[in-house]
Write an enzyme that holds these catalytic residues in place. Structure first.
Site, short mmCIF file in Angstrom:
data_model
loop_
_atom_site.label_atom_id
_atom_site.label_comp_id
_atom_site.label_asym_id
_atom_site.label_seq_id
_atom_site.Cartn_x
_atom_site.Cartn_y
_atom_site.Cartn_z
N SER A 183 15.83 21.15 -16.49
CA SER A 183 14.70 22.05 -16.67
C SER A 183 15.19 23.35 -17.30
CB SER A 183 14.05 22.34 -15.32
OG SER A 183 13.37 23.58 -15.35
N GLU A 226 9.96 8.18 -17.19
CA GLU A 226 8.61 8.74 -17.38
C GLU A 226 8.07 8.44 -18.77
OE1 GLU A 226 8.19 12.87 -15.29
OE2 GLU A 226 10.28 12.63 -15.90
N LYS A 284 17.11 21.19 -11.33
CA LYS A 284 16.38 19.97 -11.67
C LYS A 284 17.21 18.93 -12.40
CE LYS A 284 12.68 19.09 -11.06
NZ LYS A 284 11.38 19.42 -11.65
N HIS A 333 0.83 -1.22 0.00
CA HIS A 333 0.00 0.00 0.00
C HIS A 333 0.86 1.26 0.00
CE1 HIS A 333 -3.33 -2.73 1.26
NE2 HIS A 333 -2.35 -3.29 1.95
#
Ligand code: ARG
Length: 459
Positions: A276, A289, A282, A155
């Site tokens: 970024s 992704e 970043k 979970h």
């Protein structure tokens, strides 16, 4: 003039020509198409259906066209509709009217089926090699980090600590099943359709076995209608690909979580990240992704093809031309994803600093306290409740189970002895799971040995 133009008196509408043409995407089959034609022509010669001299001319012409295709010297044409008629036109340009004998005892329907079988055979092998590469990277990282312990979750809540190696090897076994599914798929791709003609077979005394052997197939289709309309092997490929993408997507998700500052378990190599345009700090896990994102298109291709097939009457229908783009796109999605993942996993840095005291404040050793009591005769249910109350007490005091003084344990159950504190150590907790398939050190070492055997087994 179209190859099939005899019974037509008007030109094809331009839009129809564009709409029905498949050369934009089936040109990828060019080398397979020629390879199939070479086997067919040789057989036509050796069975005497055409003369040996004609066969020799055709073979020489096909080899020349093949060389042109490989060198990128050919211009495919929309008006020639598909790869089959483009190749035939190119052959005609080279050797003249004898090129017209190549299509004896053959239809584009069994021809395209053959091309796709040949293409898939290579594509499946390439995907399997990609899977092996990623599995190898996982095994290497597991070996290198046998001593690293991370929180295990259910979970997405801290559950029990596990070895990082154990976690990585879970993906090894998923990929092992993927590899086996592609192996299965390859078995059912290993079928030679030529000889089916348009749908009913051919009147010529062809030798299907010869073509089968020359092209390295193990089996023949035993029914001509089935041969030209079977796309099961493509559905199977897309289904196996979908599951593989599901696995890569899950691994993506974990890497994305693990590289976040909140988890901070691992860091990806700079080579596998992007930055970024606005935020200078970043370092984003874009590859993971994108793989997660591209999973959807592979699922889409599976559903797309299943839907194309549903309700198609035998035998060939033009709908079947829709089998190609989704399959090609799936191959184009899988191969780089596997290669990138192999590199990304192989160069992964484990943040031992962050993992050192990751267990200081959690309760992922609670099961072991319950097991401690249970192994001293307390019924497990009762032990569970006792430890639940201890957890509550620790939370109230702002500490962990290890931070509770022994009086608290004694008051909770007379079965506790001072050695309870030893049971709380994360390494102890992990190694106590010595069961086969568990996360204990020896069990994981055994697992690693088995994984290595599988990799070596390919020869
Ligand atoms: N381009 C076609 C396909 O991909 C080849 C077979 C065409 N056959 C036909 N009868 N139109 O399916």
């Amino acid at each position: 003039m179209k190859l099939w133009g005899g019974r037509f008196t008007e030109d094809t509408d331009k839009l129809v020509e564009d709409y029905t043409s498949s050369i934009r995407f089936d040109q990828r089959l060019a080398e397979y198409d020629i390879q199939g034609s070479i086997a067919h022509a040789r057989m036509l010669g050796s069975t005497g259906i055409i003369t040996l001299e004609e066969a020799a001319q055709i073979l020489e012409g096909l080899e020349a066209v093949l060389a042109d295709v490989k060198a990128g010297r050919v211009q495919f044409r929309i008006e020639d509709e598909d790869i089959h008629m483009n190749v035939e036109r190119l052959l005609h340009e080279r050797i003249g009217p004898v090129a017209g004998k190549l299509h004896t005892a053959r239809s584009r329907n069994d021809q395209v089926a053959l091309d796709m079988h040949l293409y898939m055979r290579d594509a499946i092998a390439a995907v399997q090699a990609g899977i092996r590469e990623l599995q190898t990277a996982l095994v290497q990282q597991a070996q290198a980090h046998l001593d690293v312990i991370i929180p295990g979750y259910t979970h997405l809540q801290r559950a029990q600590p596990v070895r990082l190696a154990h976690h990585l090897l879970a993906y090894f076994w998923m990929l092992e099943r993927d590899h086996a599914r592609f192996h299965d798929c390859a078995r059912r791709t290993d079928m030679m359709p030529l000889g089916a003609g348009a749908l009913a077979g051919t009147t010529f005394p062809i030798d299907r076995e010869q073509v089968m052997r020359e092209l390295g197939f193990g089996h023949l289709y035993e029914n001509s209608l089935d041969a030209v309309s079977d796309r099961d092997y493509l559905v199977e490929f897309l289904a196996a690909a979908s599951l593989l993408m599901a696995h890569l997507s899950r691994l993506s998700e974990e890497l994305i979580l693990w590289t976040s500052e909140e988890f901070g378990f691992v860091e990806l190599a700079d080579a596998y990240c992007t930055g970024s345009s606005m935020m200078p700090q970043k370092k984003n896990p874009d590859v993971a992704e994108l793989v997660r994102g591209k999973t959807g298109r592979v699922y889409g291709h599976l559903l797309g093809l299943l839907t194309v097939l549903k309700g198609l009457p035998l035998a060939y229908n033009k709908d079947l031309q829709e089998d190609k783009e989704g399959v090609f796109d799936t191959v184009d999605t899988l191969l780089p994803a596997l290669r990138l993942f192999a590199g990304m996993v192989a160069t992964l840095k484990v943040r031992r600093d962050r993992l050192q005291d990751v267990f200081a404040r959690d309760f992922s050793n609670a099961t072991d306290v319950a097991d401690y009591l249970a192994s001293r005769g307390v019924p497990f249910r009762e032990a569970h409740a006792v430890v639940g109350r201890l957890v509550l007490e620790a939370i109230r005091r702002g500490t962990s189970l290890a931070g509770l003084p022994f009086e608290v344990y004694q008051a909770a159950s007379p079965a506790f002895a001072p050695d309870i504190y030893e049971a709380l150590d994360p390494v102890r907790v992990v190694d106590a799971r010595a069961v086969r398939g568990g996360t204990g050190r020896q069990a994981v070492e055994q697992q690693l040995a088995l994984a290595r055997e599988r990799l070596a087994g390919d020869g």
